[in-house]
Design a protein around this motif. Structure first.
Motif, PDB file in Angstrom:
ATOM      1  N   ALA A  95     -43.324  58.748  12.782  1.00  0.00           N
ATOM      2  CA  ALA A  95     -41.970  59.347  12.271  1.00  0.00           C
ATOM      3  C   ALA A  95     -42.578  60.692  11.718  1.00  0.00           C
TER       4      ALA A  95
ATOM      5  N   SER B 279     -35.547  60.070   9.074  1.00  0.00           N
ATOM      6  CA  SER B 279     -35.468  59.080  10.394  1.00  0.00           C
ATOM      7  C   SER B 279     -36.615  58.080   9.984  1.00  0.00           C
TER       8      SER B 279
ATOM      9  N   LYS C  69     -34.448  55.666   7.910  1.00  0.00           N
ATOM     10  CA  LYS C  69     -33.445  55.200   8.985  1.00  0.00           C
ATOM     11  C   LYS C  69     -33.841  54.105   9.934  1.00  0.00           C
TER      12      LYS C  69
END
Lengths: 638, 84
Positions: A460, A465, A468
Motif C-alpha cells: 500500500a 488506500s 480502504k
C-alpha cells in the motif's frame, strides 16, 4: 594495555588433534568428494577460533566452488543477512555452523545500510537471491537513532511503537516477498547506562530502550512466527565485553566481536536447522558417573552419590532435573550404559533420590555390548535417525569410540563437574526448538492466514488506500449476557489503551447494562482477512446535568492506527445523544501503563476542562454540533 | 628490538589468516604485498594478534597501522607495558 577478550568457546566440541595440519591437507586435496565434506564437517565439529573457522570456510567454499556437495540430506540454505552495519565477518561463522550440522549455506548480505531499499526494489540483489531464510540484524545505534536522553516518556513510547512497527514491516515485506523463515536478532544491549541501576527512570535512555524493545520483539515474534536470535540472553550470560568491542565498532562498524562470531554463527545455524526439523530429538544418557556418582554395580544402591547430603549428590540431582525438564518439553530420553540390566533397573526403581524413573526412559539399554551398536539399537527402537541422538557420557574412551563409529551422533565433551552439565547441554543448543506445541502449529497457520494481509500492507502506498483496502466493518451492540465474559476479561486485563483502567466484575458491568441512564458498547471488527473479535468496550452514564461521562473506554492495541477510535467516538456520541446528553465528558486517569492515551480526547477534538494534581484530566466536547469523524469503516449492527 | 619469537608468531597468524604458508614477512610488508590483504583481513589480523599476544590495540594505534613493522612495534611496546 587491557588484555583482549578471549574467544567465546564452545566447550562441548572436542579439540581436534592437528587442526592446522588437517586444514592444510584439506586445502591441498581439493577434491569435491563426500570424504572431503565429511572431514570438513568433522573439523567444524571441533574447537576452533575465529581464524581457524574462517580458514575452514574459505577452503570448503573453494573446493566446492560455492555449490553444495551432492547427496546431502538437507536442502541448501540461502540466507539473506540484512542489517544496518557491517555483517561480513559473521558469514563464515554461519556457514561453518551449517556445515557443523551437515548443511550447505549460501549467504547474501545487503549493501551497507540498504536493507529497506533492497527489500522494496524488485530488481535488487536481494530479490534475485531468493532466500530461504532472512535474518534481520540491526545494530543498537541504528535502532535507537530516534531516542535521546532529553525525550519525555510519551515521546519514547511513541518511538518504541514506531520502531516495532518498522521492524514488523520488514518482517512482513520479507515474508510476503519470499515466503520464507524470518529470523530477527535481538538488539545488542551495547549502549552504556546514563543513570545506573535505575536506568528505567530515564525514559530517553537508549540502554533502557533496547531492553524494552527486546521484550516487545518477543511479543511480536510470538504473534508472527518469527524466530529470534537472542543474543541479548547470551550477553547476559557471557558478558558484553566478549560480544562487543567498542573499538571494533568505531573502526569497522562491526557490532558483534570477532571473538563471538563463531558462536553467533552457531546460534543462527541451529535456529535454521530447527526450522528444517533437524534439531536433535533424543538425549541418550550413560548411567555411572553421568546421572549418579560412582558405579552402581560396585558401590550398590546406598553407595552411589545422588541427592541430598553431598555436593556431588546434589550435582547429579541437578543433571537429572534438567533431563526431566527436557523430557517434559518433548525431548525423548534413553539410557545407554555398560551395566547389568538388573543393577541399572534397580537404581531406577528403588533409589529414593532418583528423579528419573523407568517411565521417563523411552529406550533402556544396559548391557556389555559396545555403545555404538547400542546407540543403533536405541535409534531403531525409538524410530528416529542416528543424527537425532545426543549421547552424554563421562567416559572419554566411550565418547571417542562413538564419535569414530557414528560421526552423525552428537557427543558433547562432558564437563568434569556434573554441576556444569545442564549449562553445557543448554549452551550447545542440540535441542533448539522453534515450535513445540499444538498451539505453535496453530500460530504457523495464523501466520499463513495473515500472509495476504501483510502483502497488502507492504504494497500500500498511502494510508487511505490501505485503510480502504482493508474493507473494515465495525459491529456495534450493547453489552449483553453472551458478551459479558469477554468484556469483563478485557476490562480487567487491558493496560495500555485504557483511559480510566477501572477494573470491574460481572455484576458491576451488568449495572451499566440495566441502568436506563447508562450506555454500554461492545465493538467487533472484521476486515477482509477475517474477524478480529471484540476489540473495544465503552461504558458511560448520562448525568442529570445532561453531561455524559465516558466511564470506561478501552481498546485492543492490535487495531491501532485504523481509525477505530474515531468510529468508536462516533458511536459513543450517538448513544449519549440518544439518551439526551448535551455534552460528552472524557476522563483520563494516568497509570504506569496507559501513557499512550494521555492526549486521546484532545486528539479527537475534546477541550480540556481540568487536570488534577494526580494527573486525572477531564475533557469535553459539545454534542449539539458534533459531526461524526470521517473514517473508512462501515458501521454494522449486531 | 623486535625479536624472532614475535616474527615467528606473526608469520603463523598470517599463514592461518590467508591459509598460505609461503608468505614471508618483513618490516616493510604492507597490504599491497599480500594478495587478499584488504581492510577486512586487516581487522582479522589485528583480532588474531590481540588474542595471540593478549593485548588490546587502541583506536589511535589502529588508525596508524600500515605495515608489518607497525604491528611488530605495537606488540613489542605493549609487551613492555605488560611487563612493567
Amino acid at each position: 594495555m587491557i588484555a583482549a577478550a578471549s574467544a567465546l568457546a564452545m566447550p562441548w566440541l572436542p579439540a581436534a588433534p592437528d587442526f592446522r595440519g588437517r586444514l592444510r591437507a584439506l586445502r591441498d586435496s581439493a577434491d569435491a568428494t563426500s570424504a572431503t565434506w565429511n572431514e570438513a564437517r568433522l573439523l567444524a565439529n571441533s574447537q576452533g577460533d575465529f581464524t581457524q573457522l574462517s580458514a575452514l570456510d574459505q577452503v570448503v567454499r573453494r573446493i566446492f566452488a560455492d555449490r553444495q556437495p551432492e547427496g546431502l540430506a538437507a536442502d541448501p540454505i540461502r540466507l539473506a543477512l540484512l542489517g544496518s552495519s557491517t555483517l561480513t565477518h559473521l558469514q563464515a561463522g554461519i556457514r561453518v555452523g551449517a556445515l557443523r550440522r551437515g548443511m550447505w549455506a549460501t549467504i547474501y548480505e545487503n549493501d551497507y545500510g540498504q536493507y529497506l531499499q533492497e527489500l522494496l526494489d524488485p530488481n535488487s540483489g536481494l530479490s534475485q537471491f531468493q532466500p530461504t531464510a532472512v535474518l534481520f540484524a540491526f545494530d543498537a545505534r541504528h535502532i535507537t537513532a530516534g531516542v535521546h536522553a532529553s525525550l519525555g516518556a510519551s515521546e519514547v513510547d511513541a518511538e518504541l511503537e514506531s520502531v516495532c512497527a518498522r521492524i514488523a514491516d520488514c518482517w512482513d515485506m520479507a515474508h510476503s516477498k519470499f515466503q520464507c523463515a524470518i529470523l530477527q536478532q535481538t538488539i545488542m544491549p551495547a549502549l552504556p547506562e546514563l543513570v545506573g541501576g535505575n536506568e528505567f527512570r530515564l525514559p530517553g535512555s537508549r540502554a533502557d530502550f533496547i531492553g524494552r524493545l527486546n521484550m516487545r520483539l518477543r511479543e511480536l515474534a510470538l504473534e508472527r512466527g518469527v524466530d529470534l536470535v537472542a543474543i541479548d540472553r547470551r550477553i547476559a550470560q557471557d558478558g558484553l565485553q566478549v560480544w562487543h568491542d567498542p573499538a571494533l565498532w568505531c573502526r569497522a562498524k562491526q557490532e558483534v566481536s570477532f571473538a563471538a562470531a563463531p558462536f553467533y554463527g552457531d546460534l543462527v545455524a541451529r535456529l535454521i536447522a530447527a526450522r528444517m526439523g533437524r534439531s536433535a530429538k533424543c538425549l541418550v544418557l550413560d548411567l555411572d558417573n553421568t546421572i549418579w556418582g560412582g558405579v552402581i554395580g560396585d558401590d550398590g544402591l546406598d553407595g552411589v552419590a545422588l541427592g541430598h547430603g553431598s555436593a556431588l549428590g546434589e550435582a547429579f540431582t541437578y543433571v537429572q532435573e534438567y533431563a526431566l525438564e527436557l523430557a517434559r518439553r518433548g525431548v525423548i530420553l534413553a539410557v545407554c550404559s555398560k551395566n547389568d540390566e538388573a543393577n541399572a533397573l534397580e537404581a531406577f526403581d528403588r533409589h529414593p533420590e532418583m528423579l528419573l524413573r523407568r517411565e521417563h526412559i523411552a529406550s533402556f539399554v544396559a548391557n556389555w555390548n559396545d555403545k555404538a551398536a547400542n546407540l543403533r539399537a536405541i535409534a531403531e527402537e525409538v524410530n528416529i535417525g542416528l543424527d537425532a541422538l545426543v549421547f552424554l557420557d563421562d567416559n572419554p574412551v566411550e565418547r571417542g569410540l562413538v564419535r569414530q563409529e557414528l560421526p552423525m551422533v552428537a557427543v558433547p565433551e562432558a564437563p568434569d563437574d556434573p554441576a556444569l552439565v545442564p549449562g553445557m547441554l543448554s549452551d550447545a543448543g542440540y535441542f533448539e526448538a522453534v515450535a513445540i506445541t499444538a498451539e505453535d502449529r496453530q500460530r504457523t497457520q495464523l501466520y499463513q492466514q495473515n500472509r495476504e494481509h501483510r502483502t497488502l500492507k507492504a504494497s500500500a502506498t498511502d494510508l487511505t488506500s490501505y485503510l480502504k483496502g482493508l474493507e473494515m466493518q465495525l459491529y456495534c451492540r450493547p453489552l449483553d449476557q453472551s458478551g459479558l465474559t469477554r468484556a469483563v476479561q478485557l476490562i480487567n486485563k487491558t493496560n495500555q489503551f485504557n483511559l480510566t483502567t477501572r477494573r470491574r466484575g460481572e455484576e458491576d458491568v451488568l449495572a451499566f447494562v440495566t441502568d436506563p441512564s447508562c450506555f454500554s458498547l461492545q465493538l467487533r471488527l472484521t476486515d477482509r482477512f477475517g474477524d478480529n473479535g471484540v476489540i473495544a468496550i465503552a461504558l458511560g452514564k448520562v448525568q442529570e446535568n445532561n453531561d455524559a461521562i465516558i466511564d470506561t473506554w478501552l481498546m485492543s492495541c492490535r487495531v491501532l492506527g485504523r481509525q477505530v477510535e474515531h468510529a468508536t467516538l462516533n458511536l459513543i456520541a450517538a448513544e449519549a445523544g440518544r439518551l439526551g446528553a448535551k455534552r460528552l465528558i472524557g476522563e483520563y486517569r494516568p497509570t504506569p501503563k496507559n501513557d499512550m492515551v494521555k492526549d486521546h480526547y484532545e486528539k479527537l477534538g475534546f477541550a480540556l476542562i481540568s487536570r488534577s494534581v494526580d494527573g486525572v484530566a477531564l475533557s469535553a466536547i459539545d454534542l449539539a454540533d458534533y459531526r461524526p469523524l470521517p473514517t473508512h469503516i462501515d458501521i454494522m449492527e449486531g | 628490538m623486535p625479536d624472532e619469537n614475535i616474527y615467528a608468531q606473526l608469520s603463523e597468524i598470517f599463514h592461518d589468516v590467508f591459509l598460505r604458508d609461503d608468505i614471508v614477512l618483513t618490516p616493510e610488508t604492507t597490504a599491497q604485498d599480500v594478495e587478499g590483504w584488504d581492510s577486512f583481513k586487516m581487522i582479522e589480523i589485528v583480532m588474531a594478534v590481540e588474542s595471540r599476544f593478549g593485548i588490546k590495540v587502541k583506536s589511535k594505534e589502529l588508525d596508524q597501522l600500515e605495515s608489518v613493522g607497525d604491528l611488530i612495534r605495537l606488540i613489542a611496546a605493549s609487551r613492555l607495558t605488560l611487563n612493567d
